[in-house]
Design an enzyme around this catalytic site. Sequence first.
Site, PDB file in Angstrom:
ATOM      1  N   CYS A   1       0.861  -1.093   0.042  1.00  9.13           N
ATOM      2  CA  CYS A   1       0.219  -0.106  -0.009  1.00  9.13           C
ATOM      3  C   CYS A   1       0.915   1.322   0.067  1.00  9.13           C
ATOM      4  O   CYS A   1       1.736   1.387   0.815  1.00  9.13           O
ATOM      5  CB  CYS A   1      -0.902   0.035   1.426  1.00  9.13           C
ATOM      6  SG  CYS A   1      -2.049   1.666   1.255  1.00  9.13           S
TER       7      CYS A   1
ATOM      8  N   CYS B   1       0.490   2.774   3.585  1.00  8.72           N
ATOM      9  CA  CYS B   1       0.562   2.525   5.081  1.00  8.72           C
ATOM     10  C   CYS B   1       1.790   1.025   4.960  1.00  8.72           C
ATOM     11  O   CYS B   1       1.824   0.524   5.787  1.00  8.72           O
ATOM     12  CB  CYS B   1      -0.630   2.068   5.678  1.00  8.72           C
ATOM     13  SG  CYS B   1      -1.396   0.764   4.943  1.00  8.72           S
TER      14      CYS B   1
ATOM     15  N   CYS C   1      -4.477  -0.249   0.343  1.00  9.69           N
ATOM     16  CA  CYS C   1      -5.212  -1.309   0.789  1.00  9.69           C
ATOM     17  C   CYS C   1      -6.724  -1.071   0.848  1.00  9.69           C
ATOM     18  O   CYS C   1      -7.208  -0.036   0.549  1.00  9.69           O
ATOM     19  CB  CYS C   1      -4.736  -1.377   2.202  1.00  9.69           C
ATOM     20  SG  CYS C   1      -4.867  -0.030   3.253  1.00  9.69           S
TER      21      CYS C   1
ATOM     22  N   HIS D   1      -7.416   2.866   2.581  1.00 17.41           N
ATOM     23  CA  HIS D   1      -6.959   3.944   1.884  1.00 17.41           C
ATOM     24  C   HIS D   1      -7.060   3.724   0.388  1.00 17.41           C
ATOM     25  O   HIS D   1      -7.079   4.818  -0.406  1.00 17.41           O
ATOM     26  CB  HIS D   1      -5.394   3.629   1.616  1.00 17.41           C
ATOM     27  CG  HIS D   1      -4.675   3.970   3.233  1.00 17.41           C
ATOM     28  ND1 HIS D   1      -3.667   3.143   3.839  1.00 17.41           N
ATOM     29  CD2 HIS D   1      -5.047   4.997   4.272  1.00 17.41           C
ATOM     30  CE1 HIS D   1      -3.491   3.890   4.895  1.00 17.41           C
ATOM     31  NE2 HIS D   1      -4.265   4.783   5.269  1.00 17.41           N
TER      32      HIS D   1
ATOM     33  N   HIS E   1      -1.547 -30.988 -17.923  1.00 18.82           N
ATOM     34  CA  HIS E   1      -2.125 -32.253 -17.561  1.00 18.82           C
ATOM     35  C   HIS E   1      -0.984 -33.247 -16.685  1.00 18.82           C
ATOM     36  O   HIS E   1       0.306 -32.723 -16.583  1.00 18.82           O
ATOM     37  CB  HIS E   1      -2.256 -33.237 -18.538  1.00 18.82           C
ATOM     38  CG  HIS E   1      -2.424 -34.620 -18.295  1.00 18.82           C
ATOM     39  ND1 HIS E   1      -3.757 -35.137 -17.575  1.00 18.82           N
ATOM     40  CD2 HIS E   1      -1.955 -36.006 -18.272  1.00 18.82           C
ATOM     41  CE1 HIS E   1      -3.833 -36.313 -17.368  1.00 18.82           C
ATOM     42  NE2 HIS E   1      -2.932 -36.795 -17.898  1.00 18.82           N
TER      43      HIS E   1
END
Length: 846
Positions: free
Chosen positions: A192, A195, A212, A225, A806
Amino acid sequence: MAEDLGELLVPYMPTIRVPKSGDRVYKTECAFSYDSPESDGGLYVCMSTFLGFGREHVERHYRKTGQSVYMHLKRHIRLKATGASGGAFPKRINGRLFLDLENNTEMNTEDYEYEDEAKLVIFPDHFEIALPNIEELPALVTIACDAVLNSKSPYRKLDQESWEEELQVSKFANNLVQIDNGVKIPPSGWKCSKCDLQENLWLNLTDGSIMCGRWFCSGSGGNGHALEHHKQMGYPLAVRLGSITPDGADVYSFDEEEAVIDPHLAKHLAHFGIDMLQMQGSENGVLDNEVKPRVNEWEVIQETGLKLKPMFGSGYTGIKNLGNSSYLTTVMQVIFSIPEFQRAYVGNLTRIFDYAPLDPTQDFSTQMAKLGHGLLSGQFSKPPMKSELIEQVMKEEHKPQPKGINTRMFKALMSKGHTEFSSNRQQDAEEFFLHFINLVERNSIGAENPSDVFRFLVEERTQCCQSRKVRYTERVDYIMQLPVPMETATNKEELIAYDLKRREAESAKRPPPELVRAKIPFSACLQAFTEPENVPDFWSSALQAKSAGVKTSRFASFPEYLVVQIKKFTFGLDWVPKKLDVSIDMPDLLDINHLRATGLKSGEEELPDIAPPIIIPDDPNGRMAESLLSGSGSNVNSSFKGAQPLNLPFGKKEAKLLRYMERMVEKFGFKFSVRLSVEIDFAEPLIIPGCGTVTSTSSHGQNALLNQPPEEIVALICSMGFPRNHALQALRATNNNLERALDWMFSHPESEEGADNVSGCVDTENNPNGIITDSEQEGPRIKDGNGRYELFGIISHAGTSTMSGHYVCHIKKEGRWVIYNDHKVSASERPPKELGYIYFYHRISC
């Protein structure tokens, strides 16, 4: 006769039900075995519970429930009798069709026809009533029989449960403005921008900012935020990082206040350097760009072109592919080649079946025993009929030998509640293995836990580069993940020449040259595993601030069975999933004794066990955190009026505990949020000291290990309203793993038995280097021993991504390698040891 049948059924009428819309009718498979209407004994469907039972298991259900009325379904497969026009007769049941019974895909429908037969059977006398019988049966019985015969597959209902709510196209998607600010988003390492949070992150599709989410969004906390940024700038759409796949991503509209669809998502992501266009799949489920360059890999892994001898009998039963289910089938083939799992489920089959709940389709142990018996009994792996008998049999009734078992019921239970595994998409076999181990542990409370054989302790040594002080911690793990250092390739010149030829061929539109694969020494992978790892944003308790840190990992114990994953899958800078096309000389015999942990060394100084200050934000959702921190219980009516740092005497584990509490209690109806001023690595489960975090004092860890939960952890859980005995029992039963303990408490009624017993958690099995354990311990055990192993299993992946391709597995049995490729089981000629994805080793004596 009608009156006679009516009178006969009168005592049983209360037990005959008409299926409702929510009922699941199991008319294609037995709940305890892989018997079906095509089996010799057919299938019995209970007219009350609508569960299906084979001939060997219907008596058990009758004795257990007293239910007497069953519908017996039998499908006959015969040579097709063609009419004058040469057309085929339809599948029928005395003039009626069985609905939703799939044809046997192994039978050529141009040569065979199906004839279906149904009748009511009344136990215990096995009185039979042919169906349909509208004239003689009571109306309720006729309606119930029709509803059963016309019911849809129960797995369609299970698939519907995994569907998501239908989303609408955002009104902003078509004309979304994107700022040309040069922002390019890397495929990892996000934070973020306000923060430094590293989880629950959202990319704004207008300016490329990463911030965030709100509280409790996507199961984790945030500081909101991303929403604040929208309020300031007005940019409407954001996509959740970590959710981006070839099929789309989680897109949220702040203005519309809901999750939405962005039909131009690939274009909007490409603006920030995220290229999804190359990830689009083709109709066959294989990425278009993977087929040609990977043909050689597919051929090698599946041993194409070799004359492989089919294998039959006990332990050589294949599993039918349900469509992108090979990730599950390969893991389960290896699992049931391990004696501990064979004993736990197949060895206890009679007891498990006798004590199964009324709905065995939803019981983990029952379905495990069913699968194990299906794979190991040999009943569903029989060789073809002798040539001299084929003509005689075909003149009467063709009875095809079953080829593999259908694990649809097993897959439905294993994937229940899991978005990805419940889908029809290909998945990562390593992720499913860990998911499976978690289910085994959840369902082994008070019983033998065969997953003990995989569990080991990892010692992590973290050093503050500035203060030079260290911290030793231990965690539980099940897989040794080996990195692939591409720079150590031994054929670099060949790789450079191949790349040049490949580029020339592409520009000239010629076929690509013969593939050259990077050859990586196994010793280089092992060395990379032991190399120090930089710890970003390491918070040093010695400095009380962030500092540079390095971490190294060693084995604090060695498991009975060592699972080694080669970390082949990654993302390129263009966000396209990539698989490292490498060849590694994996050893048949492996010795990792030199990786044994040593614990705190002479002269080393430990970091103080202190965590950063915890910040309680100004948010009403913080009420529960207030009650936990103040110790005043869970009924608190006041809330904090302002965010303030609290210098609490919490160690790092307590800080991590609070974050886990925030995550876990949300799904049980609580609201609880705590903001920490330091970011803690939550990628690994929280393991509290006890079995989970043992501090070794010597090379063999000969300290007393007691599975006694720390008192402060018990107090925190009790503050949520749980009784102390219940909290103790849950923590011990889950190896002091908080996440699983909370889940355990909500799924198990409180039991006082054994709540105050303390027992060890390490089983040395006569190992002189281990620790003596109490045989009556409740928690998971660590089976320590020497570090010498022998290879016995390989899971290989063909394709460029875990989202496609596979899986095939090779298992060493009776001294020879066997290839399991869906329902085909054969003696292996060239096991692809150098191309595997997951390797399985078992311990050998020194």
